[in-house]
Structure formats: C-alpha cells, structure tokens
Write a protein that holds these residues in place. Structure first.
Motif, PDB file in Angstrom:
ATOM      1  N   TYR A   1       0.819  -1.206   0.000  1.00 15.55           N
ATOM      2  CA  TYR A   1       0.000   0.000   0.000  1.00 15.55           C
ATOM      3  C   TYR A   1       0.854   1.258   0.000  1.00 15.55           C
ATOM      4  O   TYR A   1       0.596   2.219  -0.733  1.00 15.55           O
ATOM      5  CB  TYR A   1      -0.929  -0.017   1.211  1.00 15.55           C
ATOM      6  N   GLY A   2       1.877   1.249   0.826  1.00 14.86           N
ATOM      7  CA  GLY A   2       2.756   2.408   0.885  1.00 14.86           C
ATOM      8  C   GLY A   2       3.445   2.674  -0.437  1.00 14.86           C
ATOM      9  O   GLY A   2       3.540   3.825  -0.893  1.00 14.86           O
ATOM     10  N   ASN A   3       3.922   1.610  -1.060  1.00 10.87           N
ATOM     11  CA  ASN A   3       4.591   1.751  -2.361  1.00 10.87           C
ATOM     12  C   ASN A   3       3.625   2.281  -3.418  1.00 10.87           C
ATOM     13  O   ASN A   3       3.957   3.157  -4.223  1.00 10.87           O
ATOM     14  CB  ASN A   3       5.167   0.405  -2.783  1.00 10.87           C
ATOM     15  N   ALA A   4       2.387   1.747  -3.402  1.00 10.75           N
ATOM     16  CA  ALA A   4       1.385   2.194  -4.374  1.00 10.75           C
ATOM     17  C   ALA A   4       1.039   3.665  -4.159  1.00 10.75           C
ATOM     18  O   ALA A   4       0.875   4.429  -5.117  1.00 10.75           O
ATOM     19  CB  ALA A   4       0.133   1.326  -4.269  1.00 10.75           C
ATOM     20  N   LEU A   5       0.920   4.076  -2.890  1.00 10.23           N
ATOM     21  CA  LEU A   5       0.626   5.480  -2.604  1.00 10.23           C
ATOM     22  C   LEU A   5       1.725   6.398  -3.131  1.00 10.23           C
ATOM     23  O   LEU A   5       1.450   7.457  -3.699  1.00 10.23           O
ATOM     24  CB  LEU A   5       0.460   5.682  -1.099  1.00 10.23           C
ATOM     25  N   ILE A   6       2.946   6.006  -2.951  1.00  6.44           N
ATOM     26  CA  ILE A   6       4.067   6.829  -3.418  1.00  6.44           C
ATOM     27  C   ILE A   6       4.037   6.955  -4.937  1.00  6.44           C
ATOM     28  O   ILE A   6       4.212   8.045  -5.498  1.00  6.44           O
ATOM     29  CB  ILE A   6       5.402   6.233  -2.938  1.00  6.44           C
ATOM     30  N   LYS A   7       3.804   5.836  -5.612  1.00  4.37           N
ATOM     31  CA  LYS A   7       3.747   5.869  -7.077  1.00  4.37           C
ATOM     32  C   LYS A   7       2.586   6.737  -7.558  1.00  4.37           C
ATOM     33  O   LYS A   7       2.723   7.528  -8.503  1.00  4.37           O
ATOM     34  CB  LYS A   7       3.627   4.451  -7.632  1.00  4.37           C
ATOM     35  N   CYS A   8       1.414   6.597  -6.916  1.00 10.56           N
ATOM     36  CA  CYS A   8       0.262   7.434  -7.281  1.00 10.56           C
ATOM     37  C   CYS A   8       0.546   8.912  -7.010  1.00 10.56           C
ATOM     38  O   CYS A   8       0.182   9.786  -7.803  1.00 10.56           O
ATOM     39  CB  CYS A   8      -0.980   6.993  -6.508  1.00 10.56           C
ATOM     40  N   GLY A   9       1.199   9.180  -5.890  1.00  9.08           N
ATOM     41  CA  GLY A   9       1.534  10.554  -5.548  1.00  9.08           C
ATOM     42  C   GLY A   9       2.470  11.194  -6.558  1.00  9.08           C
ATOM     43  O   GLY A   9       2.300  12.360  -6.943  1.00  9.08           O
ATOM     44  N   GLU A  10       3.478  10.433  -6.993  1.00 13.08           N
ATOM     45  CA  GLU A  10       4.397  10.963  -7.994  1.00 13.08           C
ATOM     46  C   GLU A  10       3.666  11.273  -9.299  1.00 13.08           C
ATOM     47  O   GLU A  10       3.930  12.285  -9.955  1.00 13.08           O
ATOM     48  CB  GLU A  10       5.521   9.961  -8.230  1.00 13.08           C
ATOM     49  N   THR A  11       2.719  10.404  -9.671  1.00 14.85           N
ATOM     50  CA  THR A  11       1.943  10.645 -10.892  1.00 14.85           C
ATOM     51  C   THR A  11       1.057  11.879 -10.746  1.00 14.85           C
ATOM     52  O   THR A  11       0.947  12.697 -11.668  1.00 14.85           O
ATOM     53  CB  THR A  11       1.077   9.417 -11.218  1.00 14.85           C
ATOM     54  N   GLN A  12       0.421  12.036  -9.572  1.00 20.30           N
ATOM     55  CA  GLN A  12      -0.411  13.209  -9.348  1.00 20.30           C
ATOM     56  C   GLN A  12       0.400  14.500  -9.429  1.00 20.30           C
ATOM     57  O   GLN A  12      -0.063  15.517  -9.957  1.00 20.30           O
ATOM     58  CB  GLN A  12      -1.105  13.108  -7.981  1.00 20.30           C
ATOM     59  N   LYS A  13       1.617  14.472  -8.940  1.00 20.83           N
ATOM     60  CA  LYS A  13       2.464  15.665  -9.004  1.00 20.83           C
ATOM     61  C   LYS A  13       2.851  15.977 -10.446  1.00 20.83           C
ATOM     62  O   LYS A  13       2.945  17.150 -10.836  1.00 20.83           O
ATOM     63  CB  LYS A  13       3.702  15.480  -8.133  1.00 20.83           C
ATOM     64  N   ARG A  14       3.072  14.934 -11.244  1.00 20.45           N
ATOM     65  CA  ARG A  14       3.361  15.177 -12.661  1.00 20.45           C
ATOM     66  C   ARG A  14       2.136  15.777 -13.364  1.00 20.45           C
ATOM     67  O   ARG A  14       2.265  16.660 -14.225  1.00 20.45           O
ATOM     68  CB  ARG A  14       3.794  13.875 -13.343  1.00 20.45           C
ATOM     69  N   ILE A  15       0.946  15.280 -12.988  1.00 17.16           N
ATOM     70  CA  ILE A  15      -0.284  15.860 -13.550  1.00 17.16           C
ATOM     71  C   ILE A  15      -0.419  17.319 -13.127  1.00 17.16           C
ATOM     72  O   ILE A  15      -0.833  18.177 -13.916  1.00 17.16           O
ATOM     73  CB  ILE A  15      -1.503  15.039 -13.103  1.00 17.16           C
TER      74      ILE A  15
ATOM     75  N   TYR B   1      -4.176  16.715 -21.903  1.00 13.10           N
ATOM     76  CA  TYR B   1      -4.895  15.458 -21.713  1.00 13.10           C
ATOM     77  C   TYR B   1      -4.075  14.258 -22.182  1.00 13.10           C
ATOM     78  O   TYR B   1      -4.166  13.173 -21.594  1.00 13.10           O
ATOM     79  CB  TYR B   1      -6.243  15.502 -22.443  1.00 13.10           C
ATOM     80  N   ALA B   2      -3.261  14.445 -23.231  1.00  8.87           N
ATOM     81  CA  ALA B   2      -2.389  13.352 -23.683  1.00  8.87           C
ATOM     82  C   ALA B   2      -1.350  13.034 -22.616  1.00  8.87           C
ATOM     83  O   ALA B   2      -1.043  11.856 -22.352  1.00  8.87           O
ATOM     84  CB  ALA B   2      -1.715  13.732 -25.003  1.00  8.87           C
ATOM     85  N   GLN B   3      -0.801  14.074 -21.991  1.00  7.84           N
ATOM     86  CA  GLN B   3       0.168  13.852 -20.918  1.00  7.84           C
ATOM     87  C   GLN B   3      -0.482  13.121 -19.752  1.00  7.84           C
ATOM     88  O   GLN B   3       0.091  12.167 -19.211  1.00  7.84           O
ATOM     89  CB  GLN B   3       0.726  15.200 -20.447  1.00  7.84           C
ATOM     90  N   CYS B   4      -1.682  13.591 -19.358  1.00  3.38           N
ATOM     91  CA  CYS B   4      -2.379  12.936 -18.237  1.00  3.38           C
ATOM     92  C   CYS B   4      -2.675  11.480 -18.550  1.00  3.38           C
ATOM     93  O   CYS B   4      -2.505  10.597 -17.690  1.00  3.38           O
ATOM     94  CB  CYS B   4      -3.678  13.683 -17.927  1.00  3.38           C
ATOM     95  N   TYR B   5      -3.107  11.212 -19.773  1.00  2.67           N
ATOM     96  CA  TYR B   5      -3.407   9.829 -20.157  1.00  2.67           C
ATOM     97  C   TYR B   5      -2.150   8.969 -20.080  1.00  2.67           C
ATOM     98  O   TYR B   5      -2.191   7.841 -19.563  1.00  2.67           O
ATOM     99  CB  TYR B   5      -3.989   9.798 -21.571  1.00  2.67           C
ATOM    100  N   GLN B   6      -1.031   9.505 -20.585  1.00  6.47           N
ATOM    101  CA  GLN B   6       0.207   8.733 -20.571  1.00  6.47           C
ATOM    102  C   GLN B   6       0.686   8.503 -19.145  1.00  6.47           C
ATOM    103  O   GLN B   6       1.143   7.400 -18.800  1.00  6.47           O
ATOM    104  CB  GLN B   6       1.293   9.470 -21.373  1.00  6.47           C
ATOM    105  N   TYR B   7       0.565   9.527 -18.297  1.00 10.29           N
ATOM    106  CA  TYR B   7       0.962   9.368 -16.894  1.00 10.29           C
ATOM    107  C   TYR B   7       0.129   8.284 -16.212  1.00 10.29           C
ATOM    108  O   TYR B   7       0.666   7.435 -15.481  1.00 10.29           O
ATOM    109  CB  TYR B   7       0.794  10.689 -16.136  1.00 10.29           C
ATOM    110  N   MET B   8      -1.186   8.295 -16.445  1.00  3.01           N
ATOM    111  CA  MET B   8      -2.037   7.306 -15.802  1.00  3.01           C
ATOM    112  C   MET B   8      -1.815   5.920 -16.375  1.00  3.01           C
ATOM    113  O   MET B   8      -1.892   4.916 -15.659  1.00  3.01           O
ATOM    114  CB  MET B   8      -3.513   7.702 -15.966  1.00  3.01           C
ATOM    115  N   LEU B   9      -1.522   5.854 -17.671  1.00  2.93           N
ATOM    116  CA  LEU B   9      -1.222   4.563 -18.287  1.00  2.93           C
ATOM    117  C   LEU B   9       0.040   3.965 -17.683  1.00  2.93           C
ATOM    118  O   LEU B   9       0.091   2.771 -17.349  1.00  2.93           O
ATOM    119  CB  LEU B   9      -1.064   4.733 -19.801  1.00  2.93           C
TER     120      LEU B   9
END
Length: 387
Positions: free
Chosen positions: A114-128, A259-267
């Motif tokens: 869970y902690g690892n997943a949160l960190i990865k999600c957080g990094e993606t949110q910051k890129r967004i 939106y292309a950047q956001c899609y790629q980040y989430m992918l």
C-alpha cells in the motif's frame, strides 16, 4: 486674466453643448424630435461589435473558471496582476494530493504494498499537477491574453468612437431642429402685414436661418467624418475574429497536450500498479480497469481477464477451479496478512503454510482453511497453492 476668460468661455460653451444634447436626447425619447438613423451597414457593424464583446467576455471568464476553479485564487491572481506583482507560488490541487499520498506512503512504509502504491500514485499526481500548470500558463498567454486585450483595448477604442458618433448625431439633429424652428418662425413673420417692427423681426429670423444652416453644414460634416472613423474601426472586427480563431486553435492544442500527458501518466501508473498482487488492484467480483493484468503464474490471486465493452473484468483462474473440484485437501502458502472479519473466518499471517479444502455450497472466492486446531474461511486471493 485672458486665460481665465478663455476657460470660462470654453466651460460655458461645453455646458451649452451638453445641455443641447440632453434636450435633443430627451425629446427623441419622448417622440418629440426626429432622429437621424445610421445606415444599415454601420448598424450591422455596431451590432456585430457588441455581440463580439459580450461573448468574448463570457468565454474569457468561463475559461478562467475552467483553468482555476477556486474563486479566491482567481481574485488573488487578479489583485497581484493589477499591482503588477507576481503571485506567490503554491501547490495546485493535483500537486497537493500527490504530496499527501507520498507522505502517507512514506509513513506506511515504502516496502509495503500500500505504501509503495501510494508513493507511485503521488508521484503521478504531481506530474499531472505540473502539466496543469503548463496548461494554465500556455492558455493564459495564447488565449486569454488576446481576448482580454480586445476587451480592454480595441473594444474600448470602438466604444469611445461610438460615443463620439452618438454625440455628433445629437449635435446634428439639434442643428436640424433649430433650423426647422427658425424657418417656421421666418415663415410666420413674413406672412404678417404689420409695421416696421415686424420687418425687423423678419430680418432677425432670416439671420437666424442663415446661422442655423451654417451650423447644420458644420455638424453634418463632423457627423459624416465620425461615422467614417467608426466604420473603419468596426470593420476590423472581422480581423479580430480571425485572430481569435488562431488563439482558439492554440487553446485546443494546449488542452490536447495536457490530456495526452495525463493519459500517458495514468497509463504508466497502471502498468506500475500491475506489478502489485491483484487483490490490491480490485475488489472481488468487481470490474477492473487495469489494461495489463499482473502475471503471477503460481499465485492464486492472478486473474484471467475477459474484455467486455472496453472494460477488463476479472474471472476466477483455472487453478482455483481445480481446488474446488478436488475433494481432498491441499497445502497453500499465505501471501499476505489477513484479519478475520468474523468468527467464521480464519486470520492469516504472510508466509505461513495452511491446509485448504473446498466445501460444497461455499462462495467461489473462499476456501476452508485449517491451522492446527483452528479452522475457518479464507480468501483464495491470499493463497498460493503448493505442489
């Protein structure tokens, strides 16, 4: 002293002109005076300019709301802009969410799933969040600024010249009214068959007619000149539309990039989360939007994917079916800690080995587990079958 006399005379003349315009405007509204109508082409240009101004303001304001939904932040940015100062840099919503996720993941432990997943999600949110900043900056420069320049620049000039045209028209119609009254008075006096005094009146009204005719020629010339200036400015609205069209294309391209950047980040994030066990990716018997399922050959939690209507739906893996059909017991290793929800379930510790077997009528997502004298239901996604 001469300067003072000149200022007083000018003030008196301006006051007289203002009063004349006010009287003419009032009489027009009351239907007591005639009004010079503008030609149809100029009226159409004025209507087009007014329509452009109204819709440009609405589009501009709503775009600002889209890019910055927080009204307090918009007001703050407006104040700093008027003060010609740079607004302080603050985290936007995606960046703030990303920072919270990273902090939480660090607190829970980067080594935990869970902690690892949160960190990865957080990094993606910051890129967004960074991409969101770039969208706002690009849109403000290439779209909002040209629209604002039109409202605060070009249209203000048009409005100023339009007001001057209105004043020139009032002056023209006031001159027409005075000439009409002077001619009417002259006609009445010429019809009188009285003495010398009446003849003096006729001379006075003749001079008034001549003066009014000269004033009418002057006001007509000024009105025509102002109408031409206003017309030339209004014809530039077509060029404004063409410029705003290019700005609109720039805005659309900025949105496409965002939106292309956001899609790629989430992918990319989904692919990273795909390396986690399936029970951390989706709930049992629920749809999962993970396009790339995790590949864990010996883990019961790995799922066979069935695609329906663009959604990826998890289905029970074949080795679980084998367990259900097998009437005897099997050994299984526990993959993750599990806390029993009630007395019918069995709590599990990661890496321990237990005995599992199927029971007729039990839910397909559960097996019966045994550890010494303890027995209870266990979720199959937490287990790995041992040969």
């Amino acid at each position: 002293m001469n300067i003072m006399d000149f200022n007083v005379k000018k003030l008196a003349a301006d006051a007289g002109t203002f009063l004349s315009r006010a009287v003419q405007f009032t009489e027009e509204k009351l239907g007591q005076a005639e009004k010079t109508e503008l030609d149809a082409h100029l009226e159409n240009l004025l209507s087009k300019a007014e329509c452009t101004k109204i819709w440009t303001e609405k589009i501009m304001k709503q775009t600002e709301v889209l890019l910055q939904p927080n009204p307090n932040a918009r007001i703050e940015e407006f104040v700093y802009e008027k003060l010609d100062r740079k607004a302080p840099s603050r985290l936007n919503n995606p960046e703030l969410l990303g920072q919270y996720m990273i902090d939480a993941g660090t607190e829970f432990g980067p080594g935990t799933a869970y902690g690892n997943a949160l960190i990865k999600c957080g990094e993606t949110q910051k890129r967004i969040g960074t991409a969101d900043r770039e969208l706002i900056q690009t849109s403000a420069l290439n779209f909002l600024t040209p629209l604002r320049n039109f409202i605060e620049g070009d249209y203000k000039t048009i409005a100023k010249e339009r007001k001057l045209l209105q004043n020139k028209r009032l002056d023209l119609d006031a001159a027409k009214t005075r000439l009409k009254k002077a001619k009417a008075a002259e006609t009445r006096n010429s019809q009188l068959n009285s003495a010398r005094l009446e003849g003096d009146n006729i001379m006075i009204w003749a001079e008034e007619v001549t003066k009014s005719e000269q004033e009418l020629r002057i006001t007509q010339s000024e009105f025509d000149r102002q109408a031409e200036i206003t017309r030339l400015l209004l014809e530039g609205i077509s060029s404004t539309h063409a410029h705003h069209l290019r700005c609109l294309n720039d805005f659309v391209e900025a949105q496409m990039t965002y939106y292309a950047q956001c899609y790629q980040y989430m992918l990319d994030l989904q692919k990273q989360l795909g390396s986690f066990p399936s029970n951390y990716l989706c709930n049992n018997n629920q749809t999962s939007v993970t396009p790339t399922p995790s590949v864990l050959p010996n883990v019961i939690g790995s799922s066979a994917m069935a695609v329906t209507s663009g959604l990826v739906i998890t289905s029970p893996p074949s080795n679980l079916s084998d367990v259900k059909e097998y009437s005897g017991s099997r050994k299984a290793r526990v993959l993750y800690d599990y806390d029993a929800a009630n007395s019918t379930e069995l709590s599990l510790l990661a890496d321990e080995v237990i005995t599992v077997f199927s029971v007729v009528g039990m839910d397909s997502d559960w097996l019966m587990g045994e550890r010494g004298n303890q027995k209870g239901k266990v979720p199959i996604t937490y287990l790995e079958l041992l040969n």
